[in-house]
Design an enzyme around this catalytic site. Sequence first.
Site, short mmCIF file in Angstrom:
data_model
loop_
_atom_site.label_atom_id
_atom_site.label_comp_id
_atom_site.label_asym_id
_atom_site.label_seq_id
_atom_site.Cartn_x
_atom_site.Cartn_y
_atom_site.Cartn_z
NE ARG A 211 -3.68 -2.28 2.95
CZ ARG A 211 -3.04 -3.84 2.99
NH1 ARG A 211 -2.05 -3.52 3.54
NH2 ARG A 211 -4.45 -4.21 3.47
CB SER B 254 6.33 -6.29 7.10
OG SER B 254 4.93 -5.17 7.49
CG ASP C 94 3.24 -5.40 9.36
OD1 ASP C 94 4.90 -6.17 10.62
OD2 ASP C 94 3.11 -6.92 9.04
P1 ADP Z 1 -0.34 -8.50 4.69
O1 ADP Z 1 -0.29 -10.02 5.56
O2 ADP Z 1 -0.05 -8.96 3.04
O3 ADP Z 1 -0.48 -7.13 4.80
P2 ADP Z 1 -3.10 -8.31 4.86
O4 ADP Z 1 -3.37 -8.05 5.98
O5 ADP Z 1 -4.29 -7.62 3.58
O6 ADP Z 1 -1.58 -8.49 4.48
O7 ADP Z 1 -3.83 -9.76 5.05
C1 ADP Z 1 -4.02 -10.99 4.48
C2 ADP Z 1 -4.20 -12.21 4.08
O8 ADP Z 1 -5.29 -12.84 5.02
C3 ADP Z 1 -4.28 -13.48 3.31
O9 ADP Z 1 -2.67 -13.37 2.73
C4 ADP Z 1 -5.35 -13.73 3.72
O10 ADP Z 1 -4.49 -15.13 4.66
C5 ADP Z 1 -5.69 -13.29 4.66
N1 ADP Z 1 -7.57 -13.29 4.65
C6 ADP Z 1 -7.92 -12.31 3.67
N2 ADP Z 1 -9.27 -11.81 3.21
C7 ADP Z 1 -9.58 -13.31 4.37
C8 ADP Z 1 -10.78 -13.55 4.35
N3 ADP Z 1 -12.04 -13.04 4.29
N4 ADP Z 1 -10.90 -14.86 5.38
C9 ADP Z 1 -9.97 -15.03 5.97
N5 ADP Z 1 -8.25 -14.85 6.02
C10 ADP Z 1 -8.29 -13.75 5.33
MG MG Z 2 0.02 -5.89 6.31
#
Ligand code: ADP
Ligand code: MG
Length: 460
Positions: free
Chosen positions: A78, A146, A199
Amino acid sequence: AAVDEAAEKVVAQLREECATPATRLDGVATAMEEEMRAGLHEEGSSKIKMIISYVDNLPNGSEEGLFYALDLGGTNFRVLRVQLAGKDKRVVKHESREVSIPPHLMSGSAAELFGFIASALAKFVADEGHNKVLDGKQRELGFTFSFPVRQSSIASGTLIKWTKAFAVDDAVGEDVVAELQTAMEKQGVDMRVSALINDTVGTLAAGSYNDEDVVIGVILGTGSNAAYVEKANAIPKLEGELPKSGNMVINTEWGNFSSSCLPITEYDQALDKESLNPREQIFEKLISGMYLGDIVRRVLLKIASQSSIFGPIKHTRLKTRLILRTPDISAMHHDETPDLRIVAETLAETLKIKDTSLETRKMVVEICDIVTSRSARLAAAGIVGIIRKIGRGTPGDKRKTVIAIDGGLFEHYAKFRQCLESTLVELLGEEASEFVAVKLTKDGSGLGAALIAAAHSQYL
Ligand code: ADP
Ligand code: MG
């Protein structure tokens, strides 16, 4: 086909091996606390790194000005721009753009990865059109990265290792801020990286900006990790003068925690062995979003190998790694339709398993429940370990302890969230848990980077 005995046996064994009674979780919390203590003592003396973040003051609300942030997590990254207006007005503007990282860049070269990030940042800045708010000042950026980084100051640090789905080998050991700065120059972006944070630290900062009782930040997304505010004099490995605040934010890197108390099954072992980072990040592999779907897939594959309820084994999609994602198991787990239509559709669409009986679908839901409950309960135990380490959460402690949590798993998987919350009450007891709360801090990792960049602005 109907559920048969062989399938039932696999599920019964899974249920038993994934069990996390309170006594076991108590052991996990104790082991986590001990590992934390060891990690604070001396570099390299524990599985969890307990990284000194160089953030010794959390944002207090007085921050002002326009700041940018880049948040590189696990799947998406982001770009953010926030306008901070001090104590009363706080965040007056918050714009962000999410870009998904092309998978080939996750295992390419550092120059390509950072080039991609810098070009997205360049586009974001170019789309602003105007920049009069800056008064000729150089733009400033907080970088949320992160992955485990050995920090050498608030705005520099070398990558220790990649986790999750990343394996950009030539970046390991390099200063990630220098890499980003070089890539930004190539893109003609004139910006100063004022802060490099994790993060978890960002989530903690954003959480405490909105609620001063926030003392712990946790990520439950693609990966998992936690940060918290430690007393500087409780960190023997901290060199030099103690910070004036008397505090230091520690990035635990708890994802690498492992202990004989953890309930580990054959599925976890196989997943670990076939992962990009075998024998590492064991706790993360038990609890985070990148892996939960794949654990469920492995259980279904085992059933398919011993029973015919999922059709012929020969060309089954169940053999494909990561084909069943955590959002899929979340959708199935929350299926409220009487005939479990969403389970049927998910199995048919993602795995090409058709014509399942209602009984089979119920069994699939139970498997999701077993795997997700274990995850949420272990995450709760980890949090209790931190709460104990900072001497909170005991009956009679009237201070409020708030845990800021960010990440897609916690945000979108309601049953996961509910289980984590009820497990905290179970472990802390009714009385103490009155004073402990968890709080979703959406996009906290990005906002926190902008806040910490503001607190370390070159124009202060
Ligand atoms: P990052 O960890 O890459 O910073 P996010 O915090 O957006 O990203 O988390 C993304 C992760 O969250 C995905 O890899 C998935 O495992 C989980 N996730 C996303 N949507 C859902 C959902 N509807 N239900 C359960 N887990 C989800
Ligand atoms: Mg994240």
